[in-house]
Design a protein around this motif. Structure first.
Motif, PDB file in Angstrom:
ATOM      1  N   ALA A  42       3.061   6.333   5.916  1.00 27.89           N
ATOM      2  CA  ALA A  42       3.026   4.854   5.372  1.00 27.89           C
ATOM      3  C   ALA A  42       2.193   4.812   4.432  1.00 27.89           C
ATOM      4  CB  ALA A  42       2.663   4.014   6.600  1.00 27.89           C
ATOM      5  N   GLY A  43       0.917   5.443   4.385  1.00 27.93           N
ATOM      6  CA  GLY A  43      -0.016   5.434   3.266  1.00 27.93           C
ATOM      7  C   GLY A  43       0.572   5.969   1.935  1.00 27.93           C
ATOM      8  N   GLY A  44       1.355   6.970   2.152  1.00 27.52           N
ATOM      9  CA  GLY A  44       2.367   7.532   0.764  1.00 27.52           C
ATOM     10  C   GLY A  44       3.242   6.396   0.385  1.00 27.52           C
ATOM     11  N   VAL A  45       3.863   5.952   1.276  1.00 24.17           N
ATOM     12  CA  VAL A  45       4.908   5.044   0.921  1.00 24.17           C
ATOM     13  C   VAL A  45       4.188   3.842  -0.040  1.00 24.17           C
ATOM     14  CG1 VAL A  45       6.476   2.974   1.760  1.00 24.17           C
ATOM     15  CG2 VAL A  45       6.469   5.470   2.814  1.00 24.17           C
ATOM     16  N   VAL A  46       3.187   3.284   0.642  1.00 21.18           N
ATOM     17  CA  VAL A  46       2.266   2.050  -0.192  1.00 21.18           C
ATOM     18  C   VAL A  46       1.652   2.891  -1.357  1.00 21.18           C
ATOM     19  CG1 VAL A  46       0.248   0.943  -0.220  1.00 21.18           C
ATOM     20  CG2 VAL A  46       1.512   1.210   1.831  1.00 21.18           C
ATOM     21  N   PHE A  47       1.287   3.976  -1.443  1.00 18.32           N
ATOM     22  CA  PHE A  47       0.724   4.625  -2.751  1.00 18.32           C
ATOM     23  C   PHE A  47       1.922   4.670  -3.746  1.00 18.32           C
ATOM     24  CE2 PHE A  47       0.365   8.172  -5.539  1.00 18.32           C
ATOM     25  CZ  PHE A  47      -0.947   7.885  -6.088  1.00 18.32           C
ATOM     26  N   THR A  48       3.346   5.259  -3.070  1.00 23.16           N
ATOM     27  CA  THR A  48       4.558   5.302  -3.921  1.00 23.16           C
ATOM     28  C   THR A  48       4.888   3.878  -4.669  1.00 23.16           C
ATOM     29  OG1 THR A  48       5.052   7.392  -2.822  1.00 23.16           O
ATOM     30  CG2 THR A  48       6.916   6.029  -3.919  1.00 23.16           C
ATOM     31  N   ALA A  49       4.916   2.753  -3.953  1.00 26.24           N
ATOM     32  CA  ALA A  49       5.125   1.429  -4.377  1.00 26.24           C
ATOM     33  C   ALA A  49       4.226   0.999  -5.273  1.00 26.24           C
ATOM     34  CB  ALA A  49       5.179   0.574  -2.985  1.00 26.24           C
ATOM     35  N   LEU A  50       3.007   1.305  -5.240  1.00 24.05           N
ATOM     36  CA  LEU A  50       1.976   0.643  -6.169  1.00 24.05           C
ATOM     37  C   LEU A  50       2.084   1.280  -7.432  1.00 24.05           C
ATOM     38  CD1 LEU A  50      -1.168   0.626  -3.880  1.00 24.05           C
ATOM     39  CD2 LEU A  50       0.271  -1.317  -5.042  1.00 24.05           C
ATOM     40  N   VAL A  51       2.628   2.713  -7.360  1.00 29.16           N
ATOM     41  CA  VAL A  51       2.786   3.571  -8.846  1.00 29.16           C
ATOM     42  C   VAL A  51       4.086   3.164  -9.290  1.00 29.16           C
ATOM     43  CG1 VAL A  51       3.338   5.803  -9.684  1.00 29.16           C
ATOM     44  CG2 VAL A  51       1.413   5.571  -7.883  1.00 29.16           C
ATOM     45  N   THR A  52       5.385   2.832  -8.459  1.00 28.88           N
ATOM     46  CA  THR A  52       6.678   2.907  -9.161  1.00 28.88           C
ATOM     47  C   THR A  52       6.947   1.355  -9.318  1.00 28.88           C
ATOM     48  OG1 THR A  52       7.618   3.070  -7.010  1.00 28.88           O
ATOM     49  CG2 THR A  52       7.382   4.807  -8.385  1.00 28.88           C
ATOM     50  N   ILE A  53       6.789   0.299  -8.315  1.00 26.51           N
ATOM     51  CA  ILE A  53       7.072  -0.937  -8.492  1.00 26.51           C
ATOM     52  C   ILE A  53       6.600  -1.703  -9.754  1.00 26.51           C
ATOM     53  CG2 ILE A  53       7.394  -3.273  -7.295  1.00 26.51           C
ATOM     54  CD1 ILE A  53       7.663  -1.748  -4.815  1.00 26.51           C
ATOM     55  N   PRO A  54       5.328  -1.838 -10.014  1.00 17.16           N
ATOM     56  CA  PRO A  54       4.858  -2.760 -11.235  1.00 17.16           C
ATOM     57  C   PRO A  54       5.445  -2.058 -12.393  1.00 17.16           C
ATOM     58  CG  PRO A  54       3.129  -2.010  -9.742  1.00 17.16           C
ATOM     59  CD  PRO A  54       4.278  -1.310  -9.452  1.00 17.16           C
ATOM     60  N   ASN A  55       5.651  -3.123 -13.381  1.00 14.35           N
ATOM     61  CA  ASN A  55       6.264  -2.534 -14.886  1.00 14.35           C
ATOM     62  C   ASN A  55       4.904  -1.932 -15.634  1.00 14.35           C
ATOM     63  OD1 ASN A  55       7.868  -2.202 -16.897  1.00 14.35           O
ATOM     64  ND2 ASN A  55       8.255  -4.240 -17.274  1.00 14.35           N
TER      65      ASN A  55
END
Length: 92
Positions: A42-55
């Protein structure tokens, strides 16, 4: 975000998610805890979202050049023809 940025984000997302899944599985197996495994993933998913979702600016290194509106007015839009009128004319 440009096309190259989208490709980079897609590759980065896949690499990060698979990496965190492997790390989470190994951590959960070594510690013998399913809960720890889920928390690491879950921490990895949150980290991945923070890296990939913002432009982020790194994803816009090759911006697209759009057609200037004044230039677009010089070129007329193509006219759409109704195919049913062509069929009627051909039958007559």
């Amino acid at each position: 975000m440009d096309w190259q940025g989208q490709k980079l984000v897609e590759q980065l997302m896949q690499i990060l998610l698979v990496s965190f899944a492997v790390v989470a599985f190994i951590t959960g197996y070594v510690l013998g805890s399913f809960q720890i495994m889920l928390l690491v993933y879950a921490g990895g998913v949150v980290f991945t979202a923070l890296v990939t979702i913002p432009n982020w600016p790194v994803y816009n290194r090759h911006p697209l050049s759009w057609l200037d509106p004044s230039e677009a007015e010089k070129h007329p839009k193509p006219q759409i023809t109704n195919p049913s009128t062509k069929k009627r004319a051909a039958k007559k």
